[in-house]
Write an enzyme that holds these catalytic residues in place. Structure first.
Site, PDB file in Angstrom:
ATOM      1  N   HIS A 150      -6.136  -4.978  -3.028  1.00 24.59           N
ATOM      2  CA  HIS A 150      -5.326  -6.112  -3.472  1.00 24.59           C
ATOM      3  C   HIS A 150      -6.090  -6.941  -4.496  1.00 24.59           C
ATOM      4  O   HIS A 150      -7.297  -7.139  -4.378  1.00 24.59           O
ATOM      5  CB  HIS A 150      -4.970  -7.019  -2.288  1.00 24.59           C
ATOM      6  CG  HIS A 150      -3.950  -6.440  -1.378  1.00 24.59           C
ATOM      7  ND1 HIS A 150      -2.612  -6.738  -1.474  1.00 24.59           N
ATOM      8  CD2 HIS A 150      -4.076  -5.550  -0.355  1.00 24.59           C
ATOM      9  CE1 HIS A 150      -1.950  -6.057  -0.540  1.00 24.59           C
ATOM     10  NE2 HIS A 150      -2.808  -5.342   0.145  1.00 24.59           N
ATOM     11  N   GLU A 199       4.117  -4.855  -5.078  1.00 26.39           N
ATOM     12  CA  GLU A 199       3.496  -3.883  -4.184  1.00 26.39           C
ATOM     13  C   GLU A 199       3.307  -2.544  -4.889  1.00 26.39           C
ATOM     14  O   GLU A 199       4.247  -1.994  -5.468  1.00 26.39           O
ATOM     15  CB  GLU A 199       4.355  -3.709  -2.930  1.00 26.39           C
ATOM     16  CG  GLU A 199       3.624  -3.035  -1.791  1.00 26.39           C
ATOM     17  CD  GLU A 199       4.362  -3.188  -0.472  1.00 26.39           C
ATOM     18  OE1 GLU A 199       3.948  -2.517   0.492  1.00 26.39           O
ATOM     19  OE2 GLU A 199       5.324  -3.977  -0.397  1.00 26.39           O
ATOM     20  N   CYS A 208       5.191  -8.710   2.000  1.00 28.04           N
ATOM     21  CA  CYS A 208       4.146  -7.683   2.064  1.00 28.04           C
ATOM     22  C   CYS A 208       3.106  -8.158   3.069  1.00 28.04           C
ATOM     23  O   CYS A 208       2.401  -9.139   2.827  1.00 28.04           O
ATOM     24  CB  CYS A 208       3.519  -7.461   0.688  1.00 28.04           C
ATOM     25  SG  CYS A 208       2.136  -6.285   0.691  1.00 28.04           S
TER      26      CYS A 208
END
Length: 268
Positions: A150, A199, A208
């Protein structure tokens, strides 16, 4: 051939087709998975979830994105599987063994976050807490791996960011050899966080779970929030708790929509 039974569930609008293949094998190709996920011609979902036997946990979970690519982790899907099983369960994933309990609001332990550039992974050595990249209004994110990679950008107003344009650019930035999930977050007056997520392999989603975990961890590390953190996504609120050196814990709703049956052969 699998009997064609499936479950449709969602966590805050992040939706899944879940196939229990613990007794009858089910191994769709990437093209078949993408056809199942197609919202106009298939069943429709953000991710296809396939449950199978495990020798080291209660069951194994494979996560396939809407584009047919495999994902390592998905917090909302994990919570839905825990709710579907209906008890404390240990789930084997590519990202490791995850544990959850099926309370009124299912809680899952998503493992410890990783901050080393090689573990995220990044293409070369760079400080993951303040990365020298920028796309449009988004720059200098923090990177963290919570089972999947991420990038977290803190901004003044999450709605002001054209994430539909910038998300795919950042997802495919050369710095991220396995692509990356893109999180745009802002602090709230009540101590929580507002969050929108592009995403990896699925695009914009209403929620998410792993993104909420990554963003909460980044905010806590930067001193922008304190555990537990209420993360406000377009689909609703997740509560993320984390202490340095421990697993990230996520609590939130998991909704059963319907059970269906189909002929998998129709998807190629």
């Amino acid at each position: 051939m699998h009997n064609g039974r499936f479950h449709k569930m969602h966590g805050l609008g992040n939706d899944f087709v879940i196939v229990d293949a613990r007794e009858e094998a089910f191994a769709p190709s990437p093209a078949q998975a993408a056809a199942i996920a197609d919202r106009k011609h298939g069943i429709g979902c953000d991710q296809l979830i396939i449950l199978s036997p495990s020798s080291i946990a209660d069951l194994s979970m494979r996560i396939v994105n809407a584009d047919g690519s495999d994902a390592q982790a998905c917090g909302n899907a994990t919570r839905c599987v825990v709710a579907l099983i209906g008890r404390h369960v240990r789930i084997e994933t590519v990202a490791g063994i995850l544990e959850g309990r099926a309370d009124d609001l299912p809680e899952v332990a998503m493992g410890q976050p990783h901050f080393d550039w090689e573990a995220i992974p990044l293409a070369y050595a760079v400080d993951p807490t303040d990365m020298p990249i920028g796309h449009g209004a988004l720059e200098r994110p923090m990177a963290v791996n919570v089972g999947n990679p991420h990038a977290v950008f803190f901004v003044d107003d999450v709605q002001a960011i054209d994430l539909e344009t910038l998300g795919p650019q950042i997802e495919h930035d050369a710095l991220f050899p396995e692509r990356v999930n893109v999180n745009v977050a802002a602090t709230r007056d009540d101590g929580g966080l507002d969050l929108r997520v592009w995403e990896r392999g699925a695009g914009l989603t209403l929620a998410c779970g792993s993104g909420a975990c990554a963003t909460a961890v980044a905010a806590i590390r930067k001193g922008l929030a304190r555990s537990p953190v209420a993360v406000h996504l377009p689909g609703g609120v997740l509560t993320i708790a984390w202490t340095e050196g421990e697993a990230v814990r996520m609590t939130g709703p998991a909704t059963y929509v319907f059970e269906g049956r189909t002929d998998w052969n129709r998807f190629g």
